[in-house]
Design a protein around this motif. Structure first.
Motif, PDB file in Angstrom:
ATOM      1  N   TYR A 113       0.954  -0.763   0.010  1.00  0.00           N
ATOM      2  CA  TYR A 113      -0.279   0.131   0.043  1.00  0.00           C
ATOM      3  C   TYR A 113       1.092   1.100  -0.081  1.00  0.00           C
ATOM      4  CZ  TYR A 113       1.230   0.862   4.890  1.00  0.00           C
ATOM      5  OH  TYR A 113       1.572   1.378   6.143  1.00  0.00           O
ATOM      6  N   VAL A 114       0.540   2.553  -0.770  1.00  0.00           N
ATOM      7  CA  VAL A 114       0.775   3.714  -0.202  1.00  0.00           C
ATOM      8  C   VAL A 114       0.041   4.521  -0.021  1.00  0.00           C
ATOM      9  CG1 VAL A 114       2.153   5.346  -1.727  1.00  0.00           C
ATOM     10  CG2 VAL A 114       2.358   3.433  -2.580  1.00  0.00           C
ATOM     11  N   THR A 115       0.600   5.634   1.129  1.00  0.00           N
ATOM     12  CA  THR A 115      -0.567   6.262   1.342  1.00  0.00           C
ATOM     13  C   THR A 115      -0.018   8.215   1.125  1.00  0.00           C
ATOM     14  OG1 THR A 115      -0.874   5.334   3.812  1.00  0.00           O
ATOM     15  CG2 THR A 115      -1.336   8.515   3.072  1.00  0.00           C
ATOM     16  N   LEU A 116      -1.259   8.492  -0.076  1.00  0.00           N
ATOM     17  CA  LEU A 116      -0.592   9.619  -0.533  1.00  0.00           C
ATOM     18  C   LEU A 116      -0.837  11.337   0.191  1.00  0.00           C
ATOM     19  CD1 LEU A 116      -1.190   8.949  -4.594  1.00  0.00           C
ATOM     20  CD2 LEU A 116       0.670   8.919  -2.953  1.00  0.00           C
ATOM     21  N   ASP A 117      -0.381  12.227   0.401  1.00  0.00           N
ATOM     22  CA  ASP A 117      -1.207  13.288   0.874  1.00  0.00           C
ATOM     23  C   ASP A 117      -0.644  14.376  -0.470  1.00  0.00           C
ATOM     24  OD1 ASP A 117      -1.240  12.191   3.242  1.00  0.00           O
ATOM     25  OD2 ASP A 117       0.598  13.010   4.480  1.00  0.00           O
ATOM     26  N   TYR A 118      -2.026  14.972   0.630  1.00  0.00           N
ATOM     27  CA  TYR A 118      -2.410  16.444  -1.314  1.00  0.00           C
ATOM     28  C   TYR A 118      -2.740  17.532   0.103  1.00  0.00           C
ATOM     29  CZ  TYR A 118      -4.667  12.194  -3.051  1.00  0.00           C
ATOM     30  OH  TYR A 118      -4.674  10.937  -3.629  1.00  0.00           O
ATOM     31  N   GLU A 119      -2.546  18.750  -0.636  1.00  0.00           N
ATOM     32  CA  GLU A 119      -3.311  20.426  -0.417  1.00  0.00           C
ATOM     33  C   GLU A 119      -3.252  20.637  -1.711  1.00  0.00           C
ATOM     34  OE1 GLU A 119      -0.013  21.938   3.024  1.00  0.00           O
ATOM     35  OE2 GLU A 119      -0.237  22.366   0.896  1.00  0.00           O
ATOM     36  N   VAL A 120      -4.913  21.052  -1.464  1.00  0.00           N
ATOM     37  CA  VAL A 120      -5.428  22.088  -2.452  1.00  0.00           C
ATOM     38  C   VAL A 120      -5.359  23.356  -2.379  1.00  0.00           C
ATOM     39  CG1 VAL A 120      -7.765  22.348  -3.705  1.00  0.00           C
ATOM     40  CG2 VAL A 120      -7.471  19.702  -2.500  1.00  0.00           C
ATOM     41  N   LYS A 121      -4.844  24.449  -2.875  1.00  0.00           N
ATOM     42  CA  LYS A 121      -4.286  25.142  -2.480  1.00  0.00           C
ATOM     43  C   LYS A 121      -3.529  26.312  -3.369  1.00  0.00           C
ATOM     44  CE  LYS A 121       1.002  24.605  -1.285  1.00  0.00           C
ATOM     45  NZ  LYS A 121       1.612  24.488  -1.039  1.00  0.00           N
ATOM     46  N   ASP A 122      -4.085  27.489  -3.367  1.00  0.00           N
ATOM     47  CA  ASP A 122      -2.611  28.942  -4.035  1.00  0.00           C
ATOM     48  C   ASP A 122      -1.867  29.592  -3.704  1.00  0.00           C
ATOM     49  OD1 ASP A 122      -4.762  30.332  -3.581  1.00  0.00           O
ATOM     50  OD2 ASP A 122      -6.773  30.230  -4.826  1.00  0.00           O
ATOM     51  N   GLU A 123      -1.986  30.423  -4.069  1.00  0.00           N
ATOM     52  CA  GLU A 123      -0.951  31.286  -3.378  1.00  0.00           C
ATOM     53  C   GLU A 123      -1.196  31.814  -2.430  1.00  0.00           C
ATOM     54  OE1 GLU A 123      -3.159  33.331  -6.116  1.00  0.00           O
ATOM     55  OE2 GLU A 123      -1.566  31.836  -6.886  1.00  0.00           O
ATOM     56  N   ASP A 124      -2.619  31.824  -2.174  1.00  0.00           N
ATOM     57  CA  ASP A 124      -3.359  32.893  -1.300  1.00  0.00           C
ATOM     58  C   ASP A 124      -3.677  32.106   0.142  1.00  0.00           C
ATOM     59  OD1 ASP A 124      -2.777  35.154  -2.418  1.00  0.00           O
ATOM     60  OD2 ASP A 124      -4.915  35.151  -3.287  1.00  0.00           O
ATOM     61  N   ALA A 125      -4.169  30.830  -0.505  1.00  0.00           N
ATOM     62  CA  ALA A 125      -4.815  30.309   0.767  1.00  0.00           C
ATOM     63  C   ALA A 125      -4.484  28.304   0.705  1.00  0.00           C
ATOM     64  CB  ALA A 125      -6.382  30.274   0.887  1.00  0.00           C
ATOM     65  N   VAL A 126      -5.173  27.621   2.111  1.00  0.00           N
ATOM     66  CA  VAL A 126      -5.371  26.438   1.244  1.00  0.00           C
ATOM     67  C   VAL A 126      -6.443  25.685   1.983  1.00  0.00           C
ATOM     68  CG1 VAL A 126      -4.675  23.808   2.462  1.00  0.00           C
ATOM     69  CG2 VAL A 126      -2.171  25.322   2.544  1.00  0.00           C
ATOM     70  N   TYR A 127      -7.210  25.257   0.896  1.00  0.00           N
ATOM     71  CA  TYR A 127      -8.594  24.865   0.938  1.00  0.00           C
ATOM     72  C   TYR A 127      -8.842  23.946   1.351  1.00  0.00           C
ATOM     73  CZ  TYR A 127      -8.500  29.018  -1.808  1.00  0.00           C
ATOM     74  OH  TYR A 127      -8.920  30.579  -2.717  1.00  0.00           O
ATOM     75  N   ALA A 128      -8.145  22.767   1.238  1.00  0.00           N
ATOM     76  CA  ALA A 128      -8.031  21.390   1.820  1.00  0.00           C
ATOM     77  C   ALA A 128      -6.562  20.562   2.146  1.00  0.00           C
ATOM     78  CB  ALA A 128      -8.977  20.489   1.011  1.00  0.00           C
ATOM     79  N   ARG A 129      -7.228  20.264   3.278  1.00  0.00           N
ATOM     80  CA  ARG A 129      -5.472  18.475   2.860  1.00  0.00           C
ATOM     81  C   ARG A 129      -6.173  17.297   3.085  1.00  0.00           C
ATOM     82  NH1 ARG A 129      -3.491  22.970   6.434  1.00  0.00           N
ATOM     83  NH2 ARG A 129      -1.686  23.926   5.437  1.00  0.00           N
TER      84      ARG A 129
END
Length: 150
Positions: free
Chosen positions: A87-103
């Motif tokens: 298995y593999v666990t992947l992490d993400y950040e949904v963002k732009d230069e101004d904010a992180v919307y979700a992790r």
């Protein structure tokens, strides 16, 4: 270590009645980034890595700020937080230069289509994934904007 970056377009249909990206749509965004990442190694250069595909075993998402429709894509950064034998666990950040919307975090399992069951990672797959591995926490426990800690 390196992070995979995916520019994800926002679609008008992604919005909900409140005018922001619906929570379920984030799963599709993560899938787009994940597929873009995995297929960087697989077919093309003669590799048979991940040719049976992968199945999702677990998702976890922390929604931090509302994301509203715009013409510019949102950036999804993806990295590997854990590599197991199968298995593999992947992490993400949904963002732009101004904010992180979700992790978020997704655990995926390589799959053998011919046998119809999960399989172990190959050494080629592990080597590819290790280039993107970070052992730092993703910050998924951060409180959403306006939320109160209990």
């Amino acid at each position: 270590m390196a992070r995979h970056t995916y520019p994800c377009p926002l679609r008008w249909a992604d919005m909900d009645a409140f005018g922001h990206v619906n929570n379920v749509v984030y799963l599709r965004y993560l899938e787009e980034a994940r597929v873009d990442f995995i297929w960087r190694l697989a077919p093309g250069g003669g590799s048979d890595a991940f040719t049976g595909g992968v199945v999702v075993a677990r998702h976890e998402i922390s929604y931090l700020r509302p994301l509203v429709h715009r013409h510019a894509p949102v950036t999804i950064e993806l990295w590997v937080s854990k590599i197991g034998a199968a298995y593999v666990t992947l992490d993400y950040e949904v963002k732009d230069e101004d904010a992180v919307y979700a992790r978020a975090s997704t655990t995926i399992v390589p799959y053998d289509l011919e046998r119809g069951r999960p399989r172990r990672l190959t050494s080629e797959e592990e080597g590819f994934l290790a280039k993107y591995q970070e052992n730092e926490p993703s910050g998924r426990d951060e409180q959403p904007e306006g939320a109160m800690a209990v």
